[in-house]
Motif scaffolding. Structure first.
Motif, PDB file in Angstrom:
ATOM      1  N   ARG A   1      -0.655   5.155  -7.310  1.00 32.07           N
ATOM      2  CA  ARG A   1      -0.266   3.959  -6.566  1.00 32.07           C
ATOM      3  C   ARG A   1       0.992   3.373  -7.188  1.00 32.07           C
ATOM      4  O   ARG A   1       1.074   3.210  -8.397  1.00 32.07           O
TER       5      ARG A   1
ATOM      6  N   GLY B   1       2.635   0.655  -5.319  1.00 33.25           N
ATOM      7  CA  GLY B   1       2.580  -0.743  -4.903  1.00 33.25           C
ATOM      8  C   GLY B   1       3.818  -1.318  -4.254  1.00 33.25           C
ATOM      9  O   GLY B   1       3.883  -2.518  -4.001  1.00 33.25           O
TER      10      GLY B   1
ATOM     11  N   SER C   1       1.940   4.814  -2.267  1.00 37.11           N
ATOM     12  CA  SER C   1       1.536   5.741  -3.318  1.00 37.11           C
ATOM     13  C   SER C   1       2.535   6.883  -3.390  1.00 37.11           C
ATOM     14  O   SER C   1       3.066   7.321  -2.365  1.00 37.11           O
TER      15      SER C   1
ATOM     16  N   ASN D   1       0.827  -1.206   0.000  1.00 40.96           N
ATOM     17  CA  ASN D   1       0.000   0.000   0.000  1.00 40.96           C
ATOM     18  C   ASN D   1       0.866   1.263   0.000  1.00 40.96           C
ATOM     19  O   ASN D   1       0.940   1.985   0.995  1.00 40.96           O
TER      20      ASN D   1
END
Length: 167
Positions: free
Chosen positions: A77, A79, A64, A62
Motif C-alpha cells: 500500500r 496510500g 497500492s 486507496n
C-alpha cells in the motif's frame, strides 16, 4: 484467441508489425491501473518490468504498488496516487471516463487503455475487450479529444506477455 481481443502483433510481409497497443506498451515505463477484472493485470505488468500502481477503490488514498521481489509479485500500500504514469489502464464504465481522462492527463499519461470485461455481444468475460459500437466510439472520442491515445483491445495482460515474447 477470439476476434474481439486480437493479437498485439499482426503479421505481414515483414516478420511482424507493431500495433498501436504494442507500440504504447513498448514505450511505457509506468502504468496506473484503475480497477481491474483479474489480479493478473497488475501482476503481469509488474512481472514485465513496468512500475505498476493500482487505484483499488473509491477512497482517494486507496493506492497500492505491485513490485517484483525475489521472483514474486508483492503488493504494498502506498496510500497516494503516483506522480507520473505513462499509461492508464481502466476497467470502469465509459460514463466514468471523463474523470479518469482528466486524472490521466494530470499525471502525464499519454495513453488510456479501456477494458470492458465483455465478450462479443455483451457476454460477461473477465478478459473481454468488446464494447457496443456507440459506446466504443464515445469512449474513443472522450479519450482522443483530450489528446491521449486510445486502446480498447487486446486484453492488456495478453498483449504484455506477447510483447515480452517478441523482445
Amino acid at each position: 484467441m477470439d476476434s474481439w481481443c486480437a493479437f498485439a502483433w499482426a503479421t505481414t510481409a515483414e516478420p511482424w508489425v507493431m500495433t498501436d497497443a504494442a507500440r504504447i506498451l513498448e514505450t511505457a515505463k509506468s502504468v496506473l491501473v484503475v480497477d481491474w477484472p483479474l489480479v493478473e493485470v497488475p501482476e503481469t505488468l509488474a512481472r514485465a518490468g513496468y512500475t505498476t500502481v493500482e487505484h483499488g477503490g473509491p477512497e482517494p488514498d486507496n493506492y497500492s504498488a505491485y513490485e517484483l521481489k525475489d521472483g514474486e509479485v508483492v503488493m504494498r500500500r502506498v496510500g497516494r496516487a503516483p506522480e507520473h504514469a505513462d499509461l492508464v489502464f481502466t476497467h470502469r464504465p465509459v460514463d466514468e471516463l471523463p474523470q479518469i481522462v482528466e486524472f490521466a492527463k494530470s499525471i502525464g499519461a499519454t495513453a488510456l487503455w479501456i477494458q470492458s470485461g465483455l465478450a462479443d455481444g455483451g457476454t460477461p468475460d473477465s478478459k473481454g475487450c468488446w464494447l457496443p459500437d456507440d459506446e466504443s466510439q464515445r469512449a474513443r472520442g472522450i479519450v482522443e479529444s483530450a489528446g491521449l491515445s486510445y486502446i480498447q483491445e487486446p486484453y492488456i495482460a495478453d498483449a504484455v506477455r506477447d510483447l515480452g515474447a517478441r523482445r
